[in-house]
Design a protein around this motif. Structure first.
Motif, short mmCIF file in Angstrom:
data_model
loop_
_atom_site.label_atom_id
_atom_site.label_comp_id
_atom_site.label_asym_id
_atom_site.label_seq_id
_atom_site.Cartn_x
_atom_site.Cartn_y
_atom_site.Cartn_z
N GLU A 66 -9.41 -46.44 7.26
CA GLU A 66 -10.78 -45.95 7.24
C GLU A 66 -11.44 -46.09 8.61
N ARG A 69 -10.16 -43.28 10.74
CA ARG A 69 -10.72 -41.97 10.39
C ARG A 69 -12.19 -41.85 10.83
N ASP A 70 -12.89 -42.95 10.86
CA ASP A 70 -14.31 -42.93 11.19
C ASP A 70 -14.53 -42.41 12.61
N PRO A 73 -12.76 -36.72 13.13
CA PRO A 73 -12.60 -35.68 12.10
C PRO A 73 -11.27 -34.94 12.17
N HIS A 74 -10.61 -34.96 13.32
CA HIS A 74 -9.33 -34.26 13.43
C HIS A 74 -8.23 -34.94 12.60
N ALA A 76 -8.75 -35.78 9.44
CA ALA A 76 -9.12 -35.58 8.03
C ALA A 76 -7.99 -34.98 7.20
#
Length: 198
Positions: A66, A69-70, A73-74, A76
């Protein structure tokens, strides 16, 4: 006090500071002699070190997806496994580009004279290091640290790979100067006070 031990030395107004005598074994080569004249040391990249496990991440490293990912966005559309693999490759590349200069507390180690100073034909530099924030004492462990991507550069997290080493190397009593980039010459960590010949 013995030369290989930390000690206090007086400074102005009666205050004190901690200093450390550290040693660097060298073979006699055109490069080591040129560096000696220039008062510089070579910061090697981890791939040049004699332990292939240096600066390597645990193969079971997981967690922290997490956090990865924060703000990215690439990532996702990627699975957790793919995110971890991409992060691992990126961090491994960064670690392997860093610079390391190794020192020891022991100027009279026969194995180190043999391994690092061309079978006693080289020399050993003795430094008085006053700023101990420049160097890190290596911690010798039976199992290399496990971590995850939620604690990448925390001292108790992934950054442990910078100064933890297998206990088989304990006799070297190593200290490290670590730089963000390797493969370059750097200034001495303190005053060169003696040159010891094998």
């Amino acid at each position: 006090a013995p030369a290989t031990r930390s000690r206090y030395q007086p400074r102005a107004l009666g205050a004190y500071r901690l200093t450390m005598r550290l040693y660097k074994y060298q073979p006699v080569t055109k490069y080591s002699l040129a560096n000696l004249r220039a008062k510089r040391l070579w910061a090697a990249r981890p791939a040049a070190l004699n332990d292939p496990h240096e600066f390597r991440l645990s193969t079971s490293m997981a967690g922290g997806v997490e956090q990865l990912r924060d703000g990215n966005p690439h990532l996702a559309g990627l699975s957790d496994a793919a995110v971890l693999e991409r992060a691992r490759e990126s961090l491994e590349a960064k670690l392997q580009s860093m610079g390391v200069v190794s020192f020891t507390e022991d100027p009279s180690s026969i194995p180190m004279w043999a391994h690092y100073a061309d079978h006693h034909r080289g020399f050993c530099l003795e430094f008085n290091v006053e700023d101990l924030s420049l160097v890190h004492r290596v911690e010798y462990v039976d199992a290399l640290p496990e971590s995850d991507f939620s604690s990448i550069w925390r001292k108790d997290g992934t950054a442990q790979v910078l100064w933890k080493k297998a206990s088989a190397w304990r006799s070297e009593r190593e200290w490290r100067l670590i730089r963000a980039e390797g493969g370059e010459l750097i200034e001495y960590p303190g005053k060169l006070i003696r040159l010891i010949f094998g």
